[in-house]
Design an enzyme around this catalytic site. Structure first.
Site, PDB file in Angstrom:
ATOM      1  N   GLU A   1      36.134  35.565  23.011  1.00  0.00           N
ATOM      2  CA  GLU A   1      37.042  34.784  22.560  1.00  0.00           C
ATOM      3  C   GLU A   1      36.152  33.396  21.435  1.00  0.00           C
ATOM      4  O   GLU A   1      36.606  31.700  21.624  1.00  0.00           O
ATOM      5  CB  GLU A   1      38.164  33.794  23.495  1.00  0.00           C
ATOM      6  CG  GLU A   1      38.618  35.011  24.015  1.00  0.00           C
ATOM      7  CD  GLU A   1      40.067  34.307  24.995  1.00  0.00           C
ATOM      8  OE1 GLU A   1      40.229  33.104  25.466  1.00  0.00           O
ATOM      9  OE2 GLU A   1      40.994  35.627  25.369  1.00  0.00           O
TER      10      GLU A   1
ATOM     11  N   GLU B   1      40.627  41.601  28.087  1.00  0.00           N
ATOM     12  CA  GLU B   1      41.575  41.577  28.839  1.00  0.00           C
ATOM     13  C   GLU B   1      43.273  41.253  28.880  1.00  0.00           C
ATOM     14  O   GLU B   1      43.824  41.329  27.154  1.00  0.00           O
ATOM     15  CB  GLU B   1      41.043  39.476  28.240  1.00  0.00           C
ATOM     16  CG  GLU B   1      40.280  39.201  29.220  1.00  0.00           C
ATOM     17  CD  GLU B   1      39.544  37.955  29.261  1.00  0.00           C
ATOM     18  OE1 GLU B   1      41.111  37.222  29.345  1.00  0.00           O
ATOM     19  OE2 GLU B   1      38.305  37.059  28.761  1.00  0.00           O
TER      20      GLU B   1
HETATM   21  O1  AHR Z   1      41.070  35.451  32.018  1.00  0.00           O
HETATM   22  C1  AHR Z   1      41.186  34.355  31.971  1.00  0.00           C
HETATM   23  C2  AHR Z   1      40.681  33.628  30.688  1.00  0.00           C
HETATM   24  O2  AHR Z   1      41.517  33.808  30.068  1.00  0.00           O
HETATM   25  C3  AHR Z   1      39.405  34.235  29.946  1.00  0.00           C
HETATM   26  O3  AHR Z   1      38.163  33.508  30.642  1.00  0.00           O
HETATM   27  C4  AHR Z   1      39.373  34.471  28.512  1.00  0.00           C
HETATM   28  O4  AHR Z   1      38.691  34.879  28.537  1.00  0.00           O
HETATM   29  C5  AHR Z   1      40.803  33.785  28.442  1.00  0.00           C
HETATM   30  O5  AHR Z   1      41.515  33.466  27.623  1.00  0.00           O
END
Ligand code: AHR
Length: 523
Positions: A198, A327
């Site tokens: 990110e 994610e």
């Molecule tokens: O999964 C929790 C967080 O969500 C991670 O660390 C980040 O990459 C995302 O914003």
């Protein structure tokens, strides 16, 4: 009858019960599986997991230490390992997440560990007792593969090079000898590496141009030090519908030359969040309106992938670069009483349905989506497993992952059906969501999700080119849509056997309300 039931359920302010022995929806759904038109392979890596150094995800969830009274192997808890082995976890992404962009690998190797403040998650002390060698031991114990995230935010190319050399070098370099001195002479295999996390947000708030400049350097100079075991490189991708980031990365990739860099994957992050940020949908005690809305939200994953894939197709029509949804999952309100920075949440039958819908979305796009990682594996967000001291419980989401094991590496097969509608207030959703695949075991597998919490669903499944006489498998349903498994009552939501028999040329199955069913068609 059904209308009456729906009306009476609507007035409940808290979680609505799934009616016992609910009447079937008025219409049977006819579904056809066309075995003559196989599609792409459903890469087993779409069933990947994410384990960040966050809250109790690693510490307590995986790592208890060698001296713990909790049964463990070299500090890694045995109950968790056994449960994860059963779902055949293909890869585990570690150490983050946002945490990765301030992770210094040297803090977590050798006899003396450097303790640090975990500035990403709660400013708690991170002992670094779980470091590279413990992570590699863990994935070896569960039979999985390594997917490490490099520190692009606070780190350097040189630091990332050293880490990769420590892990992968198969020649007697100084770092390989250090690894050997730490107990592991043989090189580790790092199957995948993520180049940052990110970077448009917690990874450094970079612009697309700033990131692609980093990408060119990291992807060129960091990689495996073992030519027999290359590492796939995954660039940071988008986290919203906006395509500017994808455009920038794909254009940079397209314009690469000669010895310059290469990548094999582009990441996508997308969470199911109900009604805006910050996440506030309760884990339990929600009403039918919230249930319907959150499922509608999760189904947006399909159009999101399609939008980003269209940009990738422009630069990469041969689909060399995988879209890696590393994610995904439901992000809910924290479990009452827990540290909000630890992202603990309850996991109910609703979440099992969310898991199945997303896996189906990925499977339908298997030609481009070749990897995904649910967030997160243990004790964090939409977890497979919850622990509390020596206690462990498997969530409804875990059961979905287990039921879907036959889809790992299977060949997608198109299914046609009229999904019918489940309508609640202003929300209209498909009543049925289904996929089919030919497993590596040679069997035809069907996954059928009944989204309707008020009615069971009769499905007549016929397979073209295959004479099915019956269907057998498992169905996951629950007394209530917000039913959860607890340490005291771990079997509230567990799969039960289901079977269907041939009638008028089709196998007839009755799916419980709000359920996920996986069956194989039997000749
Ligand atoms: O999964 C929790 C967080 O969500 C991670 O660390 C980040 O990459 C995302 O914003």
């Amino acid at each position: 009858m059904r209308l009456l039931m729906t009306a009476s359920l609507c007035v409940l302010a808290t979680a609505f019960a799934i009616p016992a022995g609910a009447a079937p929806a008025d219409k049977t759904i006819e579904l056809t599986v066309d075995t003559a038109k196989p599609g792409a392979t459903i890469d087993r890596h779409i069933f990947g997991q994410f384990a960040e150094q966050l809250g109790h995800g690693i510490y307590d969830g995986i790592w208890v230490g060698k001296d713990s009274s909790i049964p463990n192997t070299r500090g890694i808890r045995n109950d968790v390992v056994a449960a994860l082995k059963a779902i055949k976890v293909p890869n585990v992404r570690w150490p983050g997440g946002c945490y990765a962009d301030s992770y210094h690998w040297r803090d977590g190797v050798g006899a003396k560990r450097t303790t640090r403040v975990n500035t990403a998650w709660g400013n708690v002390v991170d002992s670094n007792a779980f470091g590279t060698d413990e992570y590699m031991d863990f994935i070896a114990q569960i039979g999985s593969e390594a997917y490490v995230s490099l520190d692009v935010g606070a780190g350097t190319v040189a630091e990332a090079q050293d880490w990769m050399e420590y892990m992968t070098a198969d020649q007697p370099t100084t770092l390989a000898q250090e690894r050997a001195a730490n107990g592991h002479p043989a090189p580790y295999r790092v199957a995948m590496m993520g180049i940052g996390n990110e970077s448009w947000d917690c990874g450094g708030l970079m612009t697309p141009d700033e990131y692609t400049a980093e990408l060119r350097r990291y992807a060129r100079f960091v990689g495996s030090y073992n030519s027999k075991q290359p590492t796939l490189k995954i660039a940071v991708g988008p986290g919203t519908e906006d395509t500017a980031w994808t455009e920038a990365v794909m254009k940079t990739w397209k314009e690469r030359r000669g010895w310059s860099f290469d990548i094999q994957g582009l990441s996508l992050h997308s969470y199911t969040v109900y009604d805006g940020w910050p996440p506030h949908m309760p884990g339990t005690g929600f009403d039918e309106s919230a249930y319907a809305h959150v499922l509608k939200e999760t189904l947006k994953m399909g159009p999101l992938i399609d939008k980003q894939s269209a940009v990738m197709d422009k630069y990469d029509p041969d689909k060399k670069i995988a879209l890696v949804v590393d994610e995904w999952g439901a992000w809910l309100a924290p479990t009452p009483g827990s540290n909000p920075a630890f992202l603990m949440q309850e996991n109910s039958q609703r979440d099992a349905i969310i898991a199945a819908l997303n896996i189906n979305i990925f499977s339908r796009r298997a030609d481009r989506v070749r990897m995904a990682n649910i967030a997160q594996m243990i004790n964090v967000l939409q977890a497979m497993i919850l622990t509390d001291g020596p206690k462990m419980v498997l969530t409804p989401t875990y059961h979905v992952f287990k039921m879907y094991v036959p889809f790992q590496g299977a060949t997608f097969i198109p299914v046609t059906y009229d999904a019918n509608s489940y309508v609640h207030g202003d929300t209209t959703l498909p009543r049925l969501d289904a996929i089919a695949a030919k497993g590596v075991d040679g069997k035809i597998w069907l996954s059928l999700t009944n989204l309707d919490p008020n009615a069971s669903l009769v499905v007549d499944a016929a397979a073209l080119g295959f004479k099915a006489k019956s269907a057998t498998g498992q169905t996951l349903s629950a007394p209530k849509v917000d039913s959860i498994n607890t340490f005291e009552h771990p079997d509230v939501v567990t799969p039960k056997p289901i079977s269907g028999k041939l009638k008028n040329g089709a196998v007839v199955l009755t799916l419980p309300p709000a359920s996920v069913t996986v069956v194989s068609l039997e000749p």
